[in-house]
Scaffold this motif. Structure first.
Motif, PDB file in Angstrom:
ATOM      1  N   UNK A 180       0.826  -1.214   0.000  1.00  0.00           N
ATOM      2  CA  UNK A 180       0.000   0.000   0.000  1.00  0.00           C
ATOM      3  C   UNK A 180       0.855   1.256   0.000  1.00  0.00           C
ATOM      4  N   UNK A 181       2.033   1.151   0.609  1.00  0.00           N
ATOM      5  CA  UNK A 181       2.951   2.284   0.664  1.00  0.00           C
ATOM      6  C   UNK A 181       4.373   1.791   0.848  1.00  0.00           C
ATOM      7  N   UNK A 182       5.313   2.686   0.675  1.00  0.00           N
ATOM      8  CA  UNK A 182       6.726   2.302   0.740  1.00  0.00           C
ATOM      9  C   UNK A 182       7.532   3.337   1.524  1.00  0.00           C
ATOM     10  N   UNK A 183       8.615   2.863   2.113  1.00  0.00           N
ATOM     11  CA  UNK A 183       9.654   3.759   2.605  1.00  0.00           C
ATOM     12  C   UNK A 183      10.703   3.826   1.515  1.00  0.00           C
ATOM     13  N   UNK A 184      10.845   5.010   0.925  1.00  0.00           N
ATOM     14  CA  UNK A 184      11.767   5.197  -0.194  1.00  0.00           C
ATOM     15  C   UNK A 184      13.127   5.605   0.361  1.00  0.00           C
ATOM     16  N   UNK A 185      14.154   4.828   0.021  1.00  0.00           N
ATOM     17  CA  UNK A 185      15.507   5.099   0.500  1.00  0.00           C
ATOM     18  C   UNK A 185      16.390   5.538  -0.658  1.00  0.00           C
ATOM     19  N   UNK A 222      14.209 -10.335   3.538  1.00  0.00           N
ATOM     20  CA  UNK A 222      13.606 -11.604   3.117  1.00  0.00           C
ATOM     21  C   UNK A 222      13.000 -11.478   1.716  1.00  0.00           C
ATOM     22  N   UNK A 223      13.649 -10.722   0.873  1.00  0.00           N
ATOM     23  CA  UNK A 223      13.200 -10.572  -0.499  1.00  0.00           C
ATOM     24  C   UNK A 223      12.015  -9.643  -0.683  1.00  0.00           C
ATOM     25  N   UNK A 224      11.522  -9.030   0.405  1.00  0.00           N
ATOM     26  CA  UNK A 224      10.335  -8.172   0.310  1.00  0.00           C
ATOM     27  C   UNK A 224      10.736  -6.706   0.140  1.00  0.00           C
ATOM     28  N   UNK A 237      13.214   0.440  -2.153  1.00  0.00           N
ATOM     29  CA  UNK A 237      11.861   0.598  -1.641  1.00  0.00           C
ATOM     30  C   UNK A 237      11.580  -0.506  -0.633  1.00  0.00           C
ATOM     31  N   UNK A 238      11.245  -0.110   0.589  1.00  0.00           N
ATOM     32  CA  UNK A 238      10.862  -1.052   1.638  1.00  0.00           C
ATOM     33  C   UNK A 238       9.344  -0.982   1.802  1.00  0.00           C
ATOM     34  N   UNK A 239       8.687  -2.137   1.799  1.00  0.00           N
ATOM     35  CA  UNK A 239       7.236  -2.153   1.953  1.00  0.00           C
ATOM     36  C   UNK A 239       6.846  -1.624   3.326  1.00  0.00           C
ATOM     37  N   UNK A 240       5.850  -0.731   3.360  1.00  0.00           N
ATOM     38  CA  UNK A 240       5.372  -0.180   4.619  1.00  0.00           C
ATOM     39  C   UNK A 240       6.155   1.046   5.048  1.00  0.00           C
ATOM     40  N   UNK A 263      25.344   6.079   3.508  1.00  0.00           N
ATOM     41  CA  UNK A 263      24.470   7.173   3.926  1.00  0.00           C
ATOM     42  C   UNK A 263      23.112   6.990   3.268  1.00  0.00           C
ATOM     43  N   UNK A 264      22.049   7.211   4.050  1.00  0.00           N
ATOM     44  CA  UNK A 264      20.689   6.958   3.562  1.00  0.00           C
ATOM     45  C   UNK A 264      19.801   8.150   3.879  1.00  0.00           C
ATOM     46  N   UNK A 265      18.963   8.517   2.921  1.00  0.00           N
ATOM     47  CA  UNK A 265      17.889   9.483   3.159  1.00  0.00           C
ATOM     48  C   UNK A 265      16.570   8.776   2.894  1.00  0.00           C
ATOM     49  N   UNK A 266      15.574   9.013   3.751  1.00  0.00           N
ATOM     50  CA  UNK A 266      14.315   8.273   3.625  1.00  0.00           C
ATOM     51  C   UNK A 266      13.122   9.213   3.564  1.00  0.00           C
ATOM     52  N   UNK A 267      12.123   8.758   2.799  1.00  0.00           N
ATOM     53  CA  UNK A 267      10.850   9.469   2.675  1.00  0.00           C
ATOM     54  C   UNK A 267       9.751   8.419   2.584  1.00  0.00           C
ATOM     55  N   UNK A 268       8.641   8.614   3.313  1.00  0.00           N
ATOM     56  CA  UNK A 268       7.511   7.689   3.239  1.00  0.00           C
ATOM     57  C   UNK A 268       6.551   8.133   2.139  1.00  0.00           C
ATOM     58  N   UNK A 269       5.931   7.150   1.465  1.00  0.00           N
ATOM     59  CA  UNK A 269       5.060   7.507   0.347  1.00  0.00           C
ATOM     60  C   UNK A 269       4.041   6.411   0.089  1.00  0.00           C
ATOM     61  N   UNK A 270       2.866   6.814  -0.372  1.00  0.00           N
ATOM     62  CA  UNK A 270       1.916   5.871  -0.930  1.00  0.00           C
ATOM     63  C   UNK A 270       2.378   5.520  -2.342  1.00  0.00           C
ATOM     64  N   UNK A 271       1.743   4.539  -2.971  1.00  0.00           N
ATOM     65  CA  UNK A 271       2.185   4.118  -4.303  1.00  0.00           C
ATOM     66  C   UNK A 271       2.202   5.282  -5.297  1.00  0.00           C
ATOM     67  N   UNK A 272       1.142   6.089  -5.394  1.00  0.00           N
ATOM     68  CA  UNK A 272       1.179   7.197  -6.363  1.00  0.00           C
ATOM     69  C   UNK A 272       2.238   8.253  -6.038  1.00  0.00           C
ATOM     70  N   UNK A 273       2.654   8.328  -4.778  1.00  0.00           N
ATOM     71  CA  UNK A 273       3.619   9.350  -4.360  1.00  0.00           C
ATOM     72  C   UNK A 273       5.073   8.912  -4.521  1.00  0.00           C
ATOM     73  N   UNK A 274       5.314   7.656  -4.914  1.00  0.00           N
ATOM     74  CA  UNK A 274       6.677   7.132  -4.956  1.00  0.00           C
ATOM     75  C   UNK A 274       7.600   7.951  -5.857  1.00  0.00           C
TER      76      UNK A 274
END
Length: 406
Positions: A180-185, A222-224, A237-240, A263-274
């Motif tokens: 439903x959404x992803x943590x974009x790294x 685990x491949x997700x 992209x990490x699920x959730x 070094x990592x930067x993260x943003x949360x997003x729904x599918x359309x916002x990815x």
């Protein structure tokens, strides 16, 4: 021969022996996978009967099975791999089956059967080796095919997500699950020290480092997850919605395995916002590098002011000019930057600059006199901190324009 009869006699009642063995597997080896009524139990029964026939022929003829005789076992192992059966369970089933079969054969042995049992045991060990190698080869080969298929499908899905295409249809077609959404790294990988070794090709080191990163990500997630990575980093992209501490733990594990700074930067997003989230995450990552921030995990809450100041405009130009009166006194700018980076500690600032604490006080007062903003007061400090960032960003912007013109 055992006890005056062919050694294979206890194995010849195929249905009865197979039921006994499969019941043992279900109770002791793979109880979760071989519940009554499940199709896999039937597959195991079929393979068990096939192995019993091979064992009977071995004992009766003294001939080990050929590759052609074991082809069905290789095929069954591949099917189990595709069904998600665990390799350890499959090997334990084969080993337990061969052990129990040997007990049925050897339990009838008498004192005069020592030589016959010794000969049979050598054949039996050779059979165990051949069955193990055949089954493992079939299983692992199919896993490699599955991995390649998944990699292709995952690349298609992450490309669709990042480009804003119809990711749902791509997921359905590939058999992958769409969250439903992803943590974009946005991920940055530093160069491995071995890349500077003149005796090693740097591209080989970079590929090995990247492979270690990919393997560790696979183990952690685990491949997700979905990843689009190169030797210098990329997008994951990490699920959730993963929290910053969770992402930082992942980052540290990757660092440990890969042997490079991450070094990592993260943003949360729904599918359309990815797509927009990925752009924002990489902008944050660029900002971390531009400002010389330390290695770590960053979100918008860490860089909101800095991120906003990356947008050119009159406000940023004004802030950048706040420090113009210090142009002839670079030691004042250095003292101000050091004082802020050390959480306003006079002692740490003095030690870092190798000056007396009173000198730090004097320089901060001069900053206040020349700029009109007192760095020892919260209101003045906020303005000066923003001015330092704006000044650096304005300078970088000018450098970029110059380079573009060239």
């Amino acid at each position: 021969m055992v006890d005056g009869k062919p050694a294979s006699v206890p194995l010849r009642d195929l249905p009865a022996v197979a039921r006994k063995l499969v019941a043992h597997f279900a109770d002791n080896v793979a109880p979760c996978s071989l519940r009554p009524g499940e199709s896999l139990r039937g597959d195991v029964t079929e393979v068990t009967v096939r192995c019993l026939r091979i064992a009977i022929h071995l004992l009766d003829s003294g001939e080990l099975p050929s590759d052609a005789d074991l082809a069905d076992l290789r095929s069954s192992a591949a099917q189990w791999a595709r069904a998600g059966f665990r390799l350890e369970y499959m090997l334990r089933i084969y080993h337990e089956g061969i052990r129990l079969g040997w007990e049925l054969v050897s339990d009838r042995a008498r004192e005069g059967d020592v030589m016959s049992v010794a000969d049979a045991s050598r054949l039996w060990m050779a059979l165990l080796e051949r069955v193990t190698v055949t089954a493992t080869t079939g299983f692992v080969s199919e896993l490699e095919v599955i991995r390649r298929e998944r990699d292709v499908a995952a690349q298609e899905l992450i490309a669709a997500l990042l480009s804003g295409q119809d990711a749902a249809s791509v997921a359905r077609r590939s058999g992958l699950e769409l969250a439903d959404g992803y943590t974009v790294l946005a991920v940055s990988l530093a160069r491995h020290p071995d890349e500077r070794n003149p005796h090693v090709r740097p591209e080989v080191v970079a590929r090995r480092t990247l492979r270690r990163v990919e393997v560790e990500l696979e183990a952690i997630c685990d491949g997700k997850h979905l990843a689009l990575l190169g030797p210098e980093g990329g997008t994951v992209l990490l699920a959730g919605a993963s929290t910053s501490p969770v992402v930082d733990d992942l980052r540290r594990r990757i660092e440990t395995v890969a042997g490079v700074s991450v070094t990592v930067a993260l943003v949360h997003a729904s599918v359309p916002e990815v797509p927009a989230a990925a752009k924002q995450a990489h902008e944050l990552l660029d900002l971390v590098r531009l400002l010389g921030r330390p290695v770590g995990t960053y979100g918008m809450h860490d860089l909101a002011l800095e991120y906003q100041l990356t947008r050119p405009g009159p406000a940023r130009q004004y802030l950048a000019r706040v420090l113009d009166p210090l142009d002839d006194s670079p030691e004042l700018v250095e003292t101000l930057e050091t004082h802020i980076s050390h959480d306003l500690s006079r002692q740490l600032t003095a030690r870092t600059l190798h000056v007396h604490a009173n000198t730090v006080d004097y320089r901060l007062k001069r900053v206040a006199q020349l700029t009109g903003f007192d760095p020892t007061r919260p209101s003045g400090l906020r303005q000066l901190q923003a001015a330092l960032i704006a000044r650096r960003l304005e300078g970088l912007g000018a450098d970029r324009e110059f380079l573009a013109a060239q």
